[in-house]
Design a protein around this motif. Structure first.
Motif, PDB file in Angstrom:
ATOM      1  N   ILE A   9      41.746  57.586 -16.102  1.00 22.98           N
ATOM      2  CA  ILE A   9      41.148  56.466 -15.102  1.00 22.98           C
ATOM      3  C   ILE A   9      39.780  56.665 -14.824  1.00 22.98           C
ATOM      4  CG2 ILE A   9      43.389  56.050 -13.698  1.00 22.98           C
ATOM      5  CD1 ILE A   9      42.338  57.501 -11.585  1.00 22.98           C
ATOM      6  N   SER A  11      38.100  57.953 -12.742  1.00 14.16           N
ATOM      7  CA  SER A  11      37.724  58.081 -11.285  1.00 14.16           C
ATOM      8  C   SER A  11      36.994  59.256 -10.977  1.00 14.16           C
ATOM      9  CB  SER A  11      38.840  57.613 -10.210  1.00 14.16           C
ATOM     10  OG  SER A  11      39.034  56.336 -10.457  1.00 14.16           O
ATOM     11  N   VAL A  70      43.873  61.025  -6.713  1.00 15.09           N
ATOM     12  CA  VAL A  70      42.988  59.924  -6.739  1.00 15.09           C
ATOM     13  C   VAL A  70      43.454  58.959  -7.628  1.00 15.09           C
ATOM     14  CG1 VAL A  70      40.615  59.532  -7.790  1.00 15.09           C
ATOM     15  CG2 VAL A  70      40.892  61.396  -6.425  1.00 15.09           C
ATOM     16  N   LYS A  71      44.240  59.602  -8.670  1.00 16.01           N
ATOM     17  CA  LYS A  71      44.866  58.525  -9.738  1.00 16.01           C
ATOM     18  C   LYS A  71      45.879  57.614  -8.987  1.00 16.01           C
ATOM     19  CE  LYS A  71      46.294  60.460 -13.616  1.00 16.01           C
ATOM     20  NZ  LYS A  71      46.978  61.105 -14.675  1.00 16.01           N
ATOM     21  N   SER A  74      43.829  55.038  -7.022  1.00 22.73           N
ATOM     22  CA  SER A  74      43.081  53.992  -7.748  1.00 22.73           C
ATOM     23  C   SER A  74      44.108  53.023  -8.617  1.00 22.73           C
ATOM     24  CB  SER A  74      42.640  54.939  -9.010  1.00 22.73           C
ATOM     25  OG  SER A  74      41.482  55.614  -8.638  1.00 22.73           O
ATOM     26  N   LYS A  75      45.264  53.430  -8.673  1.00 19.71           N
ATOM     27  CA  LYS A  75      46.172  52.399  -9.304  1.00 19.71           C
ATOM     28  C   LYS A  75      46.693  51.448  -8.570  1.00 19.71           C
ATOM     29  CE  LYS A  75      47.613  55.366 -13.355  1.00 19.71           C
ATOM     30  NZ  LYS A  75      48.784  55.946 -13.901  1.00 19.71           N
ATOM     31  N   ILE A  80      43.118  47.842  -3.393  1.00 13.54           N
ATOM     32  CA  ILE A  80      41.810  47.820  -3.617  1.00 13.54           C
ATOM     33  C   ILE A  80      41.211  46.357  -3.554  1.00 13.54           C
ATOM     34  CG2 ILE A  80      40.031  48.322  -5.339  1.00 13.54           C
ATOM     35  CD1 ILE A  80      41.792  50.539  -6.353  1.00 13.54           C
ATOM     36  N   TRP A 438      45.798  53.452   2.155  1.00 14.63           N
ATOM     37  CA  TRP A 438      44.866  52.361   1.952  1.00 14.63           C
ATOM     38  C   TRP A 438      45.073  51.403   3.099  1.00 14.63           C
ATOM     39  CZ3 TRP A 438      40.779  52.211  -1.035  1.00 14.63           C
ATOM     40  CH2 TRP A 438      40.511  52.549  -2.220  1.00 14.63           C
TER      41      TRP A 438
END
Length: 444
Positions: A9, A11, A70-71, A74-75, A80, A438
Motif C-alpha cells: 500500500i 503507506s 497500518v495496512k 489504510s484499507k 477515510i 477510525w
C-alpha cells in the motif's frame, strides 16, 4: 531507515525506538523524534496517530505488527472518506513506538530479520545471560538463575520444587524489586505475594505457559517473574519515554492538531502510562482526542475511582478519567478467543483462587480480583461504561466523548491459528478493529 514504508500500500509511518530505560535510541542520522518534529513544523499535519506494541516484541516483530496495523487502517476507505468529509484538511502522521519487550530478540535498527547469533557458550549460561537482562542483571540473580536452570536440566518434572530452587527464586524476586502491592498498584506490582512452590503446584494441576521456554512447571515461577517485569517495564517506559515524547509533540503543534493513541496487549499499559505520566500524576499539554486499548493486558480496574475488591483504592490510571485527559472516547476490545488475557494474564497476576469469579444465585457473576481488560473490559465506579458488540465495517458507531466503550470483539478477533498459547491475542489487524479505531478518531 528514516521512515517505514508498508509493502503493497506504500503507506508510511515513523518508527521511534527506545531502550529498556526509556531513552530514545539514535539512528545513524540522529534521533527519529527530531525528524517527526521537523515534519510537524513543515507540513500541515492535522492528526497524529501514536501506537504501541505489547509483550514479546523486538524490532522485527514491531515492524511486522505495525505494517499489518497500518495496512488494515489504510484499507478502510469508507472511514477515510468519512473523516475527509468531516475535516477536509485531514492529513495524518503515524508513529509507532518500540520498547524492548523481548530481551533476546533482534534489536538491530537495520532491516535484517535474523536473530542475534547465539554465542559460543553453554545453553545454561546463554539462558542465564538472557534472563538476567529481563529480571536483574547482576551477579547475585545470575547465580540464582544458574541454580534454577541446572536443576531443570537434571529433573524437569520434580514432585515439588527442590529447596535450593525455592531459595533461588526468592533471591530473584528480591533482586527484581517487584514488591507485591495488590490490585490498584502500579503494573508489575499489582499481584499477590510471590510463592514459587504454589505457582509450581498450580501449573502442575493446570498446565499453562506464557514464556518462550517450556521446560515444565519448574520454570513457571520464572515465567511469572518475567511477566511482572515486562508489565513494570511497559509502565516505566510509558511514564518516561512515552510521556516525554507526547509532551514534545503536543508542544510543537497547535491546539487544532488532534492526537489518537492506540495500544495492544502490554502496549495498553504503555499508552495509559504515557497519558498518566509519572506515578499517574503528570499533566498533559492538552487532552488527547481518542484512545484505543486493543486486547489490553492490564487490570480491568485500571481506570476506575474505587476498586470493589479493594475498597477505597482507585485504579492506577484513574487520573486519565478524573483529569479528563481524553477529550473524546476510550474504546477497549474483548475476545473470548484470546487465551493470553483470559488464562495467562490472571495466572501471572495471582494464583487461581484469587482470580476465579463465583456465579451468583441469579446467574450473574462477580468480576475477579485480578483480570485483564482484554477479557472483561474496563470496570469499576466513576466510569461511564457502554458495553456493546464490535460492529461490521458497514455500520456506524455513535461514540460519545467521556465514555468508555467495551467492545465484544469475539466475532472478529477470532483466529487462533498461529497464535499458540495466546489464541487470538494478536489477531487484531482486522477491518472491523480498524473501523472502530477510525470511528473513535472521527467522533473526537
Amino acid at each position: 531507515m528514516p521512515i517505514e514504508t508498508v509493502p503493497e500500500i506504500l503507506s508510511q509511518y515513523y518508527l521511534i525506538a527506545f531502550d529498556a530505560a526509556g531513552n530514545e535510541r539514535d539512528e545513524p542520522e540522529g534521533k527519529m523524534s527530531k525528524k517527526v518534529l521537523d515534519t510537524l513544523s513543515s507540513k500541515p499535519i492535522t492528526d497524529v496517530f501514536l501506537f504501541s506494541h505489547g509483550w514479546l516484541g523486538d524490532i522485527v516483530a514491531a515492524r511486522n505488527q505495525y505494517n499489518k496495523w497500518v495496512k488494515a487502517m489504510s484499507k478502510n476507505l469508507a472511514d477515510i472518506e468519512q473523516i475527509q468529509k468531516a475535516r477536509s484538511e485531514f492529513r495524518p502522521l503515524l508513529i509507532g513506538l518500540h520498547w524492548p519487550s523481548l530481551p533476546w530478540g533482534n534489536e538491530e535498527l537495520g532491516n535484517s530479520s535474523e536473530s542475534f547469533a547465539i554465542q559460543k557458550v553453554s545453553p545454561v549460561e546463554q539462558l542465564v545471560k538472557e534472563y538476567a537482562k529481563r529480571i536483574a542483571n547482576t551477579q547475585t540473580p545470575k547465580q540464582a538463575l544458574r541454580t534454577i536452570f541446572l536443576s531443570a536440566m537434571e529433573n524437569v518434572a520434580p514432585d515439588t520444587l527442590p529447596p535450593e530452587v525455592c531459595e533461588a527464586y526468592e533471591v530473584l524476586n528480591r533482586e527484581a524489586r517487584l514488591n507485591a502491592e495488590g490490585e490498584g498498584a502500579a503494573p508489575g506490582r499489582d499481584h499477590e505475594s510471590f510463592d514459587p512452590e504454589s505457582i509450581f503446584q498450580e501449573v502442575e494441576n493446570d498446565p499453562t505457559s506464557y514464556g518462550n521456554l517450556d521446560w515444565g512447571s519448574i520454570l513457571a515461577p520464572l515465567r511469572t517473574l518475567s511477566f511482572w517485569k515486562m508489565k513494570d517495564r511497559a509502565r516505566q517506559f510509558g511514564e518516561s519515554g512515552g510521556f516525554q515524547l507526547l509532551t514534545k509533540l503536543q508542544q510543537a503543534t497547535s491546539n487544532d492538531v488532534r492526537f489518537h493513541l492506540m495500544g495492544h496487549s502490554f502496549g495498553c499499559i504503555v499508552v495509559s502510562a504515557t497519558l498518566a505520566g509519572l506515578n499517574g500524576c503528570s499533566t498533559l499539554v492538552r487532552p488527547v482526542n481518542s484512545v484505543a486499548l486493543v486486547q489490553g493486558a492490564l487490570s480491568l480496574w485500571s481506570y476506575c475511582s474505587d476498586i470493589p475488591v479493594a475498597p477505597g483504592r482507585a485504579g492506577y490510571f484513574h487520573s486519565i478519567v478524573a483529569d479528563r485527559k481524553v477529550a473524546g472516547c476510550i474504546i477497549t476490545t474483548q475476545s473470548e478467543n484470546d487465551t493470553a488475557i483470559s488464562k495467562i494474564y490472571p495466572l501471572g497476576a495471582g494464583l487461581r483462587q484469587q482470580v476465579a469469579f463465583p456465579i451468583k444465585a441469579d446467574g450473574s457473576f462477580e468480576f475477579p480480583k485480578y483480570g485483564g481488560l482484554g477479557t472483561f473490559g474496563a470496570r469499576g465506579s466513576g466510569l461511564e461504561i457502554v458495553d456493546m458488540k464490535m460492529l461490521p465495517v458497514n455500520s456506524s458507531y455513535q461514540f460519545e466523548a467521556g465514555k468508555i466503550y467495551n467492545l465484544d470483539s469475539s466475532e472478529f478477533i477470532s483466529d487462533k491459528t498461529g497464535g499458540g498459547l495466546g489464541g487470538a491475542h494478536s489477531d487484531i489487524a482486522k477491518p472491523e478493529v480498524a473501523h472502530a479505531i477510525w470511528q473513535a478518531a472521527i467522533g473526537s
